[in-house]
Scaffold this motif. Sequence first.
Motif, short mmCIF file in Angstrom:
data_model
loop_
_atom_site.label_atom_id
_atom_site.label_comp_id
_atom_site.label_asym_id
_atom_site.label_seq_id
_atom_site.Cartn_x
_atom_site.Cartn_y
_atom_site.Cartn_z
N ARG A 82 -8.08 -9.49 -0.11
CA ARG A 82 -8.54 -8.21 -0.65
C ARG A 82 -7.49 -7.16 -0.34
O ARG A 82 -6.89 -7.16 0.72
CB ARG A 82 -9.85 -7.77 0.02
CG ARG A 82 -11.06 -8.59 -0.32
CD ARG A 82 -11.67 -8.08 -1.62
NE ARG A 82 -12.73 -8.93 -2.08
CZ ARG A 82 -14.02 -8.71 -1.85
NH1 ARG A 82 -14.40 -7.68 -1.14
NH2 ARG A 82 -14.91 -9.54 -2.34
N TYR A 83 -7.26 -6.26 -1.29
CA TYR A 83 -6.34 -5.15 -1.11
C TYR A 83 -7.15 -3.87 -1.08
O TYR A 83 -8.07 -3.69 -1.88
CB TYR A 83 -5.32 -5.10 -2.24
CG TYR A 83 -4.48 -6.34 -2.32
CD1 TYR A 83 -3.37 -6.50 -1.50
CD2 TYR A 83 -4.81 -7.37 -3.19
CE1 TYR A 83 -2.62 -7.65 -1.54
CE2 TYR A 83 -4.05 -8.53 -3.23
CZ TYR A 83 -2.96 -8.67 -2.41
OH TYR A 83 -2.21 -9.81 -2.46
N ARG A 84 -6.82 -2.98 -0.16
CA ARG A 84 -7.53 -1.72 -0.03
C ARG A 84 -6.50 -0.60 0.02
O ARG A 84 -5.48 -0.72 0.68
CB ARG A 84 -8.37 -1.75 1.25
CG ARG A 84 -9.28 -0.59 1.43
CD ARG A 84 -10.30 -0.87 2.53
NE ARG A 84 -9.73 -1.41 3.75
CZ ARG A 84 -9.31 -0.67 4.78
NH1 ARG A 84 -9.33 0.64 4.72
NH2 ARG A 84 -8.83 -1.25 5.87
N THR A 85 -6.77 0.47 -0.71
CA THR A 85 -5.87 1.62 -0.76
C THR A 85 -6.63 2.88 -0.36
O THR A 85 -7.80 3.03 -0.71
CB THR A 85 -5.31 1.78 -2.20
OG1 THR A 85 -4.68 0.56 -2.58
CG2 THR A 85 -4.30 2.89 -2.27
N TRP A 86 -5.98 3.76 0.37
CA TRP A 86 -6.56 5.05 0.75
C TRP A 86 -5.45 6.05 0.97
O TRP A 86 -4.29 5.70 1.03
CB TRP A 86 -7.43 4.88 2.00
CG TRP A 86 -6.66 4.77 3.28
CD1 TRP A 86 -6.38 5.77 4.16
CD2 TRP A 86 -6.06 3.59 3.83
NE1 TRP A 86 -5.64 5.27 5.22
CE2 TRP A 86 -5.43 3.94 5.03
CE3 TRP A 86 -5.99 2.26 3.41
CZ2 TRP A 86 -4.74 3.04 5.81
CZ3 TRP A 86 -5.30 1.36 4.20
CH2 TRP A 86 -4.70 1.74 5.38
N GLU A 87 -5.84 7.31 1.08
CA GLU A 87 -4.89 8.37 1.41
C GLU A 87 -5.12 8.81 2.84
O GLU A 87 -6.25 9.06 3.24
CB GLU A 87 -5.07 9.58 0.48
CG GLU A 87 -4.39 9.42 -0.84
CD GLU A 87 -4.39 10.71 -1.67
OE1 GLU A 87 -4.70 11.79 -1.12
OE2 GLU A 87 -4.08 10.60 -2.85
N LYS A 93 -0.36 7.80 0.28
CA LYS A 93 -1.13 6.65 -0.16
C LYS A 93 -0.77 5.43 0.69
O LYS A 93 0.41 5.09 0.84
CB LYS A 93 -0.85 6.37 -1.64
CG LYS A 93 -1.83 5.47 -2.28
CD LYS A 93 -1.58 5.40 -3.79
CE LYS A 93 -2.70 4.66 -4.46
NZ LYS A 93 -2.54 4.63 -5.90
N ARG A 94 -1.77 4.79 1.26
CA ARG A 94 -1.59 3.60 2.11
C ARG A 94 -2.31 2.41 1.48
O ARG A 94 -3.36 2.57 0.88
CB ARG A 94 -2.18 3.84 3.50
CG ARG A 94 -1.64 5.06 4.21
CD ARG A 94 -0.27 4.81 4.73
NE ARG A 94 0.20 5.98 5.46
CZ ARG A 94 1.34 6.03 6.06
NH1 ARG A 94 2.16 5.00 6.04
NH2 ARG A 94 1.71 7.10 6.70
N THR A 95 -1.73 1.23 1.67
CA THR A 95 -2.34 0.00 1.17
C THR A 95 -2.34 -1.04 2.28
O THR A 95 -1.38 -1.14 3.03
CB THR A 95 -1.56 -0.55 -0.04
OG1 THR A 95 -1.52 0.44 -1.05
CG2 THR A 95 -2.22 -1.79 -0.60
N VAL A 96 -3.43 -1.79 2.39
CA VAL A 96 -3.52 -2.85 3.38
C VAL A 96 -4.04 -4.11 2.68
O VAL A 96 -4.85 -4.03 1.76
CB VAL A 96 -4.42 -2.43 4.56
CG1 VAL A 96 -5.86 -2.25 4.14
CG2 VAL A 96 -4.33 -3.42 5.70
N THR A 97 -3.54 -5.25 3.13
CA THR A 97 -4.03 -6.54 2.65
C THR A 97 -4.91 -7.13 3.75
O THR A 97 -4.50 -7.18 4.91
CB THR A 97 -2.86 -7.50 2.36
OG1 THR A 97 -2.00 -6.88 1.41
CG2 THR A 97 -3.36 -8.82 1.81
#
Length: 113
Positions: A82-87, A93-97
């Motif tokens: 799953r990929y999740r993006t937030w500010e 903008k940050r993204t985590v796997t």
Amino acid sequence: MSVNKVILLGNVGRDPEIRYVEKRPIASFPLATDERPVRMPDGTERPGRTEWHNIIMWDGAAEMAERYIRKGTRMYIEGRLRYRTWEDRNTIKRTVTEIYVDSFELLGSPKSS
């Protein structure tokens, strides 16, 4: 048809962090997997490396994680990417796997010092 399946065998990097979302427990922790160094036919050596994976467990699995999983525990995990993006607070903008766990097995306890 499509498939989103991840299989990992590694060691827990720190004790699980437990939080609750609408009374549902969620456990999160890092899992390390290692690649061994490889000697190439020409005699050069490709160094080994460690990959870190963000593991997420929900509900009953999260409760099991809270009770039994500790830093150093060896685990077998099957799950989904799953990929999740937030500010963040600086509007970057940050993204985590993350790996959302479907099933797992504890393969060994942490080694005691």
